[in-house]
Every structure is written in structure tokens, then in C-alpha cells.
Scaffold this motif. Structure first.
Motif, PDB file in Angstrom:
ATOM      1  N   LEU A 507      47.935  42.841  31.767  1.00 13.64           N
ATOM      2  CA  LEU A 507      48.450  43.964  31.081  1.00 13.64           C
ATOM      3  C   LEU A 507      49.928  43.864  30.824  1.00 13.64           C
ATOM      4  O   LEU A 507      50.512  44.661  30.522  1.00 13.64           O
ATOM      5  N   ASP A 508      50.321  42.603  31.267  1.00 15.92           N
ATOM      6  CA  ASP A 508      51.627  42.136  30.930  1.00 15.92           C
ATOM      7  C   ASP A 508      52.891  43.178  31.454  1.00 15.92           C
ATOM      8  O   ASP A 508      53.689  43.549  30.827  1.00 15.92           O
ATOM      9  N   MET A 509      52.695  43.436  32.809  1.00 17.93           N
ATOM     10  CA  MET A 509      53.484  44.096  33.546  1.00 17.93           C
ATOM     11  C   MET A 509      53.499  43.850  34.943  1.00 17.93           C
ATOM     12  O   MET A 509      52.158  43.463  35.415  1.00 17.93           O
ATOM     13  N   PRO A 510      54.277  44.041  35.748  1.00 18.40           N
ATOM     14  CA  PRO A 510      54.285  43.844  37.099  1.00 18.40           C
ATOM     15  C   PRO A 510      53.353  44.880  37.969  1.00 18.40           C
ATOM     16  O   PRO A 510      53.027  45.975  37.299  1.00 18.40           O
ATOM     17  N   ILE A 511      53.012  44.632  39.207  1.00 17.02           N
ATOM     18  CA  ILE A 511      52.225  45.524  40.085  1.00 17.02           C
ATOM     19  C   ILE A 511      52.927  46.684  40.345  1.00 17.02           C
ATOM     20  O   ILE A 511      53.863  46.422  41.322  1.00 17.02           O
ATOM     21  N   LEU A 512      52.788  47.857  40.093  1.00 14.93           N
ATOM     22  CA  LEU A 512      53.411  49.050  40.481  1.00 14.93           C
ATOM     23  C   LEU A 512      52.659  49.930  41.130  1.00 14.93           C
ATOM     24  O   LEU A 512      51.340  50.204  40.703  1.00 14.93           O
ATOM     25  N   ILE A 541      50.421  37.298  49.797  1.00 17.05           N
ATOM     26  CA  ILE A 541      50.091  36.491  48.790  1.00 17.05           C
ATOM     27  C   ILE A 541      50.792  36.999  47.746  1.00 17.05           C
ATOM     28  O   ILE A 541      50.827  38.393  47.322  1.00 17.05           O
ATOM     29  N   ASP A 542      51.473  36.273  47.052  1.00 20.20           N
ATOM     30  CA  ASP A 542      52.398  36.519  45.969  1.00 20.20           C
ATOM     31  C   ASP A 542      51.575  36.943  44.598  1.00 20.20           C
ATOM     32  O   ASP A 542      50.488  36.572  44.157  1.00 20.20           O
ATOM     33  N   VAL A 543      51.590  38.447  44.104  1.00 23.80           N
ATOM     34  CA  VAL A 543      50.850  39.062  43.270  1.00 23.80           C
ATOM     35  C   VAL A 543      51.333  38.873  41.719  1.00 23.80           C
ATOM     36  O   VAL A 543      50.738  39.530  40.707  1.00 23.80           O
ATOM     37  N   SER A 544      52.563  38.284  41.486  1.00 26.66           N
ATOM     38  CA  SER A 544      53.017  38.325  40.277  1.00 26.66           C
ATOM     39  C   SER A 544      52.329  37.745  39.100  1.00 26.66           C
ATOM     40  O   SER A 544      52.495  38.111  38.048  1.00 26.66           O
ATOM     41  N   GLY A 545      51.615  36.594  39.533  1.00 25.39           N
ATOM     42  CA  GLY A 545      50.612  36.029  38.294  1.00 25.39           C
ATOM     43  C   GLY A 545      49.437  36.377  38.673  1.00 25.39           C
ATOM     44  O   GLY A 545      48.585  35.549  37.929  1.00 25.39           O
ATOM     45  N   LEU A 546      48.991  37.346  39.103  1.00 27.02           N
ATOM     46  CA  LEU A 546      47.393  37.872  39.193  1.00 27.02           C
ATOM     47  C   LEU A 546      47.047  38.711  38.201  1.00 27.02           C
ATOM     48  O   LEU A 546      47.897  39.618  37.917  1.00 27.02           O
ATOM     49  N   LEU A 547      45.945  38.649  37.904  1.00 28.60           N
ATOM     50  CA  LEU A 547      45.199  39.650  37.028  1.00 28.60           C
ATOM     51  C   LEU A 547      45.111  41.045  37.847  1.00 28.60           C
ATOM     52  O   LEU A 547      45.037  40.928  38.915  1.00 28.60           O
ATOM     53  N   HIS A 548      44.946  41.890  37.123  1.00 33.47           N
ATOM     54  CA  HIS A 548      44.913  43.523  37.712  1.00 33.47           C
ATOM     55  C   HIS A 548      43.600  43.605  38.724  1.00 33.47           C
ATOM     56  O   HIS A 548      43.707  44.000  39.834  1.00 33.47           O
TER      57      HIS A 548
END
Length: 896
Positions: A507-512, A541-548
Motif C-alpha cells: 500500500l506504499d505506506m508505513p504500518i499505522l 520483527i521490523d515491519v517496514s518492508g512487509l506486506l500488509h
């Protein structure tokens, strides 16, 4: 009797007393004035004010009278012409200015309490009572015709009103005609009441607060929601209406949205006498500033529109209002500024304020109120109460604050959601049918995407440490570097953590964090988890590069393992505009899957008919739009590197519309390089052997005309479809890349001659001869232009659009080469036409039609095809109507 007295006789030691003058002087010496305020439940109250009191004092008295906490969304209106009306529907209604004396604004002495700033999402409202006031306002807007909506949506929204007022449906209590005494929607008919009744049955278990929340959750997505309209005329003296909203300025003509100017696109707003101006930001392809002017009815209406723009921009876009300088420079321009709190400040205050549990009395609909007037009671504030005999259910009209309970979501408790963070349980299937565990109430989609010509400007991140003073049994927070905080959560007895998330690589946005339910572990933890917090790590676990979907699975895995503990590392209050430069902040909605898991596994007439039933259900409930808005706009696995090269950037009409590298059209014989902003889009029709081939491209710039025709020449195309005009609302949308009738356009190595031009209604059909100068080869080109399709909007008539699509299909009969299709950006209107033609071909081939699959296929070949939800809804409606009215039907060779 004294018949005549000389003036001289009364001089000297005589005396006189002016009775009338003394009474007028006494009235002038009165230190108070009266202001009558009508509230949204039609009750009235008279407030006494000092004659020198300013508007803010009256507002404070009104808010104190209502015990309203989230007060910044509301205001008072009065009639500018002094007419003492009882219904605030006149165009002369003005907002009370808090900084000016009431005496100068009081006119008739009558004020109306109303919502001034319509919240973009009701979940931002912390207080149940605030949501109830919004509910009353929206209900009033609908009944007065201010908020227009389709019949299907009107019935769905009205069913929540019925649930709120009457409670659960009971056959023994709610017999035939039980809705006839409720004033629910304009033009209410018996057929509508039957539909409302059927929907009412689905809402079993919803308290009044739940129903009102769902009412607002659907209303917020209506085109006219929160639009403050102002009458105007455009440069051609046509009557239009300018709507001021949270997203910007919207232009309507004949009740149709024809243009949107978001705040991110507007540089300056101004007015002079009866003229109102907006200056737009210059695009990359433009070498001039665009200044649009509108003619207002009067100087006063021009200034009022300007003030409305200032207030809405400040309230919705700024973190705090601009402060007036202590000393104003010498100027003749208006010095007005908005001095109240912004939405950002209001929401932040609500996050850190303790929730107050309170009760209040709900007011029934007008017809019921009229029917029970003699038995009605009023409390000490004039609010209407309901006699005990009306219902035996205690939750019909009097409820506790939602501090102890979160409203049941409009999509029904328990529906699976990719945004789930342990907020919803997983007990019900997404079938739309009622189950024992609760009712399924479908939701509309919520995200509104940016337009192609919006700039990509991200909101700056704001860091504000949450309040850690609240008592809690959770462990103390671990405050890390860079403002990060670690929070530990343990699920409740239902296995819920109590929050939702949105975002991801796809979704091209960080996890919010998108929502936090009251009195859940996420709400009670220390520190409290807040909407807008950015999740950086989940269980380390770093979620910055994970799919939703991967992020959601991590949360679920925590719940399912032994201890069930979830450890989050968050950046508190990380405000982020998911669609940088967009018109609204996007929010998550659960995805609805109204198609089978293997949509093309079963073919034949039953599959086609079933897909049409699903399409109709999705349109009626709004789930179709929610499903669309969960789809990625750009395929995250595909790159657009060529468009970013310095030598190619000037060839893009819009900086954020770029062709994928893998499907881009590569020019072979152009002197300007091989790049053009265009993609090959191929749509296969299963079971027929047909592949409709397209080249989807932007409207040519003056510098890319030669490249455009070189592309047509090299692709072997004989059909060009144009879905835009050259200029829309003062902005260039496409350069005229063809010659006038009977004239020839000479380009580098080719010529283009116009041989025919035929205007039919809103279509223009042209014929050209394209000649290659080097080889002498000539080719006939058909050019078809749709002239009445507004940018970002939809055609006014689905039949007209379907007719045009059929003409396009007829023109490409027997042609295997791609048809060139373009609008301005080459994604919105272009995608609508491709989907419509593909759907008509599928119907003729007796294949099921699943619009979302078609959009996904298009977006895997060119990004952002079909630009917004209104375009998607329009084309889905057109497809269904074409099928249901027999305009499109299976061909005999495919019928079984």
C-alpha cells in the motif's frame, strides 16, 4: 380648551418632558439582549447576554447548556437578511463570528445550532453525544434535501435510524406499516419502507449508539457530505455551485461534480468585489500560473465564500491556527483569520482527556414526536423524553456513554479483515446473511485517492509523547532512542487486543494504528496506544518492508501462541498522509470479497447471472467500493525507472503518473529517444479467443505530439479514442495533436491530413490519413472523442457512455492492432472505458464479470487505472444496467 398657544408663551420658565424619548433612552440603557437558539432536536432556549458580548460568549453558553465537550465542530447560524425563519435553509444563512459583538450579528435574534465542520471519520469523535449531534445534523440534511443520495443508500441509512429509534425488529411488535409514522427520507414510499424494513431486520443487537455510528459511517462517503455550497457563475456565465469541504473546493454544475481543487493544489485564495479567485500551483508541464475566477452574486457572498475557505483550510489542514500579528500593517484587504481550534488539536485533546460516562435523551423522528406530543415530557433543558409505555427495551433511547462499549462497526462484528489487529472476532462469514452471532451490515468504502494532477507532498511527522500519567497495571514503557516506545499487550477474554492497523509495502505506506477500541487492552495499556501511532517492530520483527497481510498475520500469531503477549515498538502519534498530496486522509476498511475464490472456475449462464447478482448486491451495500479501495494503486513489484530519468521527466504531463518499465511502449524511430508515457494493456476474454489490445497513454503535450504519432505509426494502430477536452476549467488537459478539417499537420517523418469531421451530440468523430514520408505508406485513422466527461468525474448519462463504448467496439471490429486510448493522465477515464468494453465482451462470451479482477489486471499493466471510487462505481452500475436491460447479452454461439 386652549385653541392656540404661541411658541413664545411656552418659553422662559416653562418646562417639558419627552415621554417617548425617555422610553427609547431607557431601552438603549438596557444591559442585556436576548438570543433564541434552536437546536438540532428542534428544542429552543433563550440566552441572555450583555449587549457588548461577543459571539464567543454566546457559543460558550450554548456549549455549556448542551454539556458538549467536543465543541469545535459546531457553530451558530443566523439569517443575514433578518428574516425570522424556523428552518435554516436560506442561502442568506451566515455563521456567527466569535470575535464580533453579537449585537451586530443578531438581526432577527434567532440562531440555529449546527455542524460547521463535518468530521471526515466519525471514529475521530470520542464522545457518543457528539456523534449523536452529528447524526441529528445529517438526518436533517437528508430530510431537507441538502444531502442527496441514491435510493438504495437512502434506505440503508434510514434503516439505522429505525434501529436507533425502535430497537430490534420484532414481528409481533412491528407489523405492516410500522414505518409509516417515521419521517425517514424525502419522497418516502411504501416500497422504500419495505426495503428499509428488510434492512432493519439485519441490525439485530445494535444499540442506538451502534446504529448512529453506522449511520454516520455510511453518510461520510456521500458526494455531498460536508459540502458548504455557494452560488456562483463561471467565466462563460453558467450557473455553478462552489462547495467548500475538508478536502478543498469542489465545483458542481446541475448537481454534478465537475471539478475538484484540493487544498494541496491551491496556492492562494482571494476575492475582489463580486469576484472570487483561486490560484493553482504550477505543474511541471506548465510555464504559467493558473488563476481561476468565479463571479459571485454580491460582494458579501464573495467574502463569505472566502471566509469559509479560510476556516475550512485552517481547521482541517493546519495543526494550529495562524495567529494574528499584534499590529496589522496598513492594508485595505480583509484581516479575517480563523481563531478557533483545529481538528488536529481537537482530536489530540480527546486522546488525552478522560472519558466521561453520561446519559442523555434521544429525540424521536418528527412524525412520532407529533403523534405523542400530549404524552411527551421534557427535561430541565427542554429535550424531549419518551413516555415509558413506548417500549419495554431499556436501550431504545437512553444509553450509557461508549466509554464502556465501542459501537458495532458498520461492516458487522466479526467480519474477517486484513486490517484486523485483534479488534474484531472471527465468527461470521462474509456472506451478507444474518447469523446467530450478530447482524451483518455492509459498509461503503472510505478511502479517497488523490487525483493525477495532485502533487506528491507528504505531511511532516509530528512527535508528541503520550500521557503516561494514567494508572494502569501494564509494565512501564520502554522509551527507546528516536522517540520509539515499547508497549506490551495481552489479549482479553475474547482474544482481542483492541486495535486495527493499516499500511504496508503493497500500500506504499508505513504500518499505522488506524483505530483503538475503548476499554480494550490497547486502550488501557501503559502508555495508551493511539490512532496514528506508527508500528515499527512487532515482537522484535521490523515491519517496514512487509506486506500488509504479513503484518496482520504477525499480530494474529501473537494472539494464538502460549502467553498471547504482543510486543509493539511504536513511534507515538506519527502523522502520515498515506497518499501524499491527496484530498483526504485515507483510513482502513475491511475488504469484502463478493466473488468466489476461483472466480473463473465455473463458466456458463449460471456463473454470469450469479456474478451480476453479486455485482448488484455489492453496489447496493457499498461493499463493492470497499473492496475496490483495498486494491493497490501501483503494483509494488514493478518499477518505473525510465520515467524518472532527467531526459524523460519533461515528457510526463503529471509528475506522479509513470508507466511501468515492463509494459511501456518503446519508440524505435523517434529522434527524441525511445520514451513515451504509455503502456500496452491487453485484456483477454476467456472462452472466446479474443484479446482486446490497447495502448493507454496520457494526453500529448506540445513537445510530444511527434512522439505520439510515431507511436501510432509503429504500433500499426488505426483507432484513437480521446476521453477529454483540450481545456477543462482553465487548465490544459491535452494539446491539440491533430490538424483542422481539410488541413495537414507536418511532423518530422510523417504527415497527418484531416479528411472528415462529424459532431454527434457530445461525440466528435474524425478521419485522418497518416502518411510515412520515408516509405510513402498511408494509413486511415479513426479518431473518436468524448467531449462531456469531466476530469476526475463520471459521465452524466450511463446510456450515452454505453453507446460511445459500443461505437468504439464497432470501430475496432476485425482489428488486432492496439487501439490508442487516452484522457489527460491516461489512467482514470481511460481505465473506465477499458473496463466497460471488457465487461461487455465478457457478457457476450457468456463469462462471469468480476470488475475488481479487471481493475487488478489493468493495474498490473499500467498504474492507477480507474482513478477513484466514483468512476469505479459508475462503470459497475453501467455494466449491470447494460446487462439487466438486455443491451448486452450472450451471443448465440456462446449460449448453452
Amino acid at each position: 380648551m386652549i385653541e392656540s398657544v404661541s411658541r413664545r408663551a411656552l418659553s422662559g420658565s416653562s418646562g417639558s418632558y419627552h415621554v417617548r424619548g425617555a422610553e427609547l433612552a431607557r431601552n438603549r440603557r438596557l444591559k442585556s439582549l436576548s438570543a433564541i437558539v434552536t437546536f438540532l432536536d428542534d428544542t429552543q432556549h433563550t440566552f441572555q447576554l450583555d449587549k457588548r458580548a461577543k459571539g464567543q460568549l454566546l457559543l460558550d453558553l450554548v456549549f455549556q447548556h448542551l454539556e458538549l465537550i467536543e465543541k469545535d465542530y459546531f457553530g451558530l447560524q443566523y439569517s443575514e437578511n433578518g428574516v425570522n425563519t424556523t428552518i435554516p435553509t436560506s442561502d442568506a444563512m451566515r455563521w456567527l463570528d466569535p470575535s464580533k459583538p453579537v449585537k451586530k450579528q443578531i438581526r432577527s435574534g434567532h440562531f440555529f445550532f449546527a455542524v460547521k465542520f463535518y468530521v471526515s471519520d466519525p471514529s475521530k469523535l470520542q464522545e457518543e453525544y457528539t456523534r449523536y449531534q452529528f447524526y441529528l445534523q445529517i438526518r436533517r440534511d437528508i430530510l431537507q434535501g441538502k444531502l442527496q443520495l441514491p435510493t438504495s443508500t437512502a434506505c440503508l441509512i434510514a434503516s439505522y435510524t429505525v434501529q436507533s429509534e425502535l430497537g430490534d425488529y420484532h414481528p409481533e411488535e412491528h407489523g405492516p406499516g410500522y414505518l409509516s409514522q417515521l419521517q425517514l427520507i424525502p419522497g418516502q414510499t411504501e416500497e422504500m419502507e419495505k426495503k428499509i424494513s428488510e434492512l432493519h431486520k439485519l441490525h439485530k443487537g445494535q444499540l442506538p449508539a451502534d446504529a448512529e455510528f453506522n449511520f454516520l459511517d455510511h453518510a461520510k462517503r456521500l458526494d455531498m457530505y460536508g459540502v458548504e455550497l455557494h452560488k456562483a457563475r463561471d467565466s462563460t456565465n453558467k450557473e455553478i455551485q462552489l462547495g467548500v469541504t475538508s478536502i478543498g473546493l469542489v465545483v458542481f454544475q446541475n448537481s454534478i461534480k465537475i471539478n475538484v481543487f484540493s487544498w494541496s493544489k491551491i496556492v492562494k485564495i482571494s476575492f475582489k468585489r463580486k469576484q472570487f479567485f483561486i490560484q493553482l500551483r504550477r505543474e511541471q508541464s506548465e510555464n504559467y500560473d493558473t488563476l481561476l475566477g468565479f463571479n459571485m452574486q454580491t460582494y458579501r457572498s464573495s467574502k463569505n465564500l472566502w471566509k469559509a475557505c479560510v476556516e475550512h483550510h485552517t481547521f482541517f489542514r493546519l495543526h494550529s491556527p495562524k495567529m494574528r500579528p499584534k499590529r496589522f500593517p496598513l492594508t485595505l484587504s480583509s484581516r479575517f483569520t480563523y481563531s478557533g481550534r483545529t481538528e488536529f488539536q481537537t482530536v489530540e485533546d480527546g486522546k488525552h482527556r478522560a472519558r466521561v460516562e453520561r446519559t442523555f435523551i434521544r429525540s424521536p423522528s418528527k412524525k412520532i414526536a407529533h403523534a405523542i406530543t400530549t404524552a411527551a415530557l421534557t427535561d430541565d433543558k427542554g429535550k424531549l423524553t419518551i413516555p415509558p409505555g413506548r417500549s419495554s427495551r431499556s436501550y431504545d433511547n437512553k444509553v450509557q456513554s461508549l466509554g464502556a462499549r465501542e459501537p458495532r462497526q458498520a461492516w458487522g462484528e466479526g467480519n474477517p479483515s486484513d486490517d484486523e489487529g485483534g479488534f474484531l472476532s472471527l465468527r461470521e462469514e462474509i456472506t451478507g446473511s444474518y447469523t446467530q452471532g450478530g447482524a451483518f451490515s455492509p459498509a461503503l468504502g472510505s478511502r479517497v485517492f488523490s487525483y493525477a494532477d495532485d502533487d506528491t507532498t507528504a505531511e511532516r511527522n509530528i512527535y508528541d509523547l503520550p500521557d503516561y500519567s494514567e494508572p494502569t497495571s501494564s509494565p512501564a514503557p520502554q522509551i527507546l532512542e528516536d522517540g520509539l516506545v515499547t508497549i506490551s499487550l495481552t489479549p482479553d477474554e475474547q482474544g482481542r487486543f483492541g486495535f486495527n492497523v493499516k499500511g504496508g509495502l503493497d500500500l506504499d505506506m508505513p504500518i499505522l494504528v488506524s483505530r483503538v477500541a475503548p476499554n480494550t487492552p490497547a486502550d488501557r495499556c501503559y502508555p495508551k496506544l493511539n490512532e496514528g501511532d506508527q508500528v515499527v517492530y512487532i515482537n522484535g520483527i521490523d515491519v517496514s518492508g512487509l506486506l500488509h497481510e504479513r503484518v496482520v498475520n504477525l499480530i494474529r500469531q501473537s494472539r494464538d501462541r502460549g502467553s498471547g503477549e504482543l510486543t509493539l515498538t511504536v513511534r507515538p502519534n506519527a502523522l502520515y498522509n498515506a497518499l501524499a498530496g491527496t484530498d483526504e486522509t485515507s483510513e482502513e476498511e475491511p475488504p469484502y470479497r463478493y466473488v468466489p475464490d476461483a472466480p473463473h472456475a465455473a463458466i456458463g449462464s449460471d456463473a454470469l447471472a450469479q456474478s451480476m447478482l453479486l455485482l448488484a448486491d455489492g453496489l447496493a451495500s457499498g461493499a463493492l467500493i470497499a473492496q475496490y479501495e483495498q486494491l493497490y494503486r501501483k503494483n509494488p513489484e514493478l518499477t518505473s525507472l525510465e520515467s524518472k530519468k532527467p531526459e524523460n521527466q519533461s515528457k510526463n504531463r503529471y509528475r506522479d503518473i509513470s508507466p511501468y518499465d515492463v509494459t511501456r511502449v518503446i519508440l524505435m524511430g523517434s529522434a527524441n529517444g525511445d520514451y513515451i508515457n504509455a503502456n500496452y494493456v491487453n485484456m483477454e476474454i476467456p472462452g472466446s479467443g479474443i484479446i482486446n489490445r490497447y495502448i493507454a497513454t496520457q494526453g500529448p503535450l506540445s513537445s510530444t505530439v511527434a512522439d505520439f504519432w510515431q507511436m501510432v505509426l509503429e504500433a500499426g494502430s488505426t483507432l484513437v479514442v480521446m476521453l477529454t477536452t483540450l481545456v477543462e476549467r482553465g487548465r490544459a488537459k491535452c494539446h491539440q495533436y491533430w490538424p483542422a478539417y481539410n488541413e495537414t499537420l507536418t511532423l518530422r517523418n510523417l504527415t497527418l491530413t484531416s479528411t472528415a469531421e462529424n459532431i454527434e451530440d457530445t461525440f466528435i468523430f474524425r478521419e485522418f490519413i497518416l502518411r510515412d514520408v520515408n516509405t510513402g505508406e498511408e494509413r486511415d485513422i479513426t479518431h473518436m472523442q468524448y467531449c462531456s466527461w469531466p476530469d476526475h468525474g463520471v459521465p452524466s448519462d450511463w446510456r450515452q457512455f454505453t453507446t460511445f463504448t459500443e461505437r468504439v467496439r464497432a470501430a475496432r471490429t476485425g482489428i488486432v492492432e492496439p487501439a490508442v486510448v487516452h484522457c489527460s493522465a491516461g489512467i482514470g477515464r481511460t481505465g473506465v472505458l477499458v473496463l466497460m468494453e471488457t465487461a461487455l465482451c465478457l457478457i457476450e462470451a457468456n463469462q462471469p464479470v468480476y470488475p475488481l479482477d479487471i481493475v487488478r489486471s489493468m493495474r498490473d499493466q499500467r498504474a492507477m487505472m480507474i482513478q477513484n471510487a466514483s468512476q469505479y462505481r459508475f462503470v459497475c452500475e453501467a455494466v449491470h444496467k447494460a446487462y439487466s436491460e438486455g443491451i448486452a447479452k450472450p451471443l448465440p454461439e456462446f449460449s448453452r
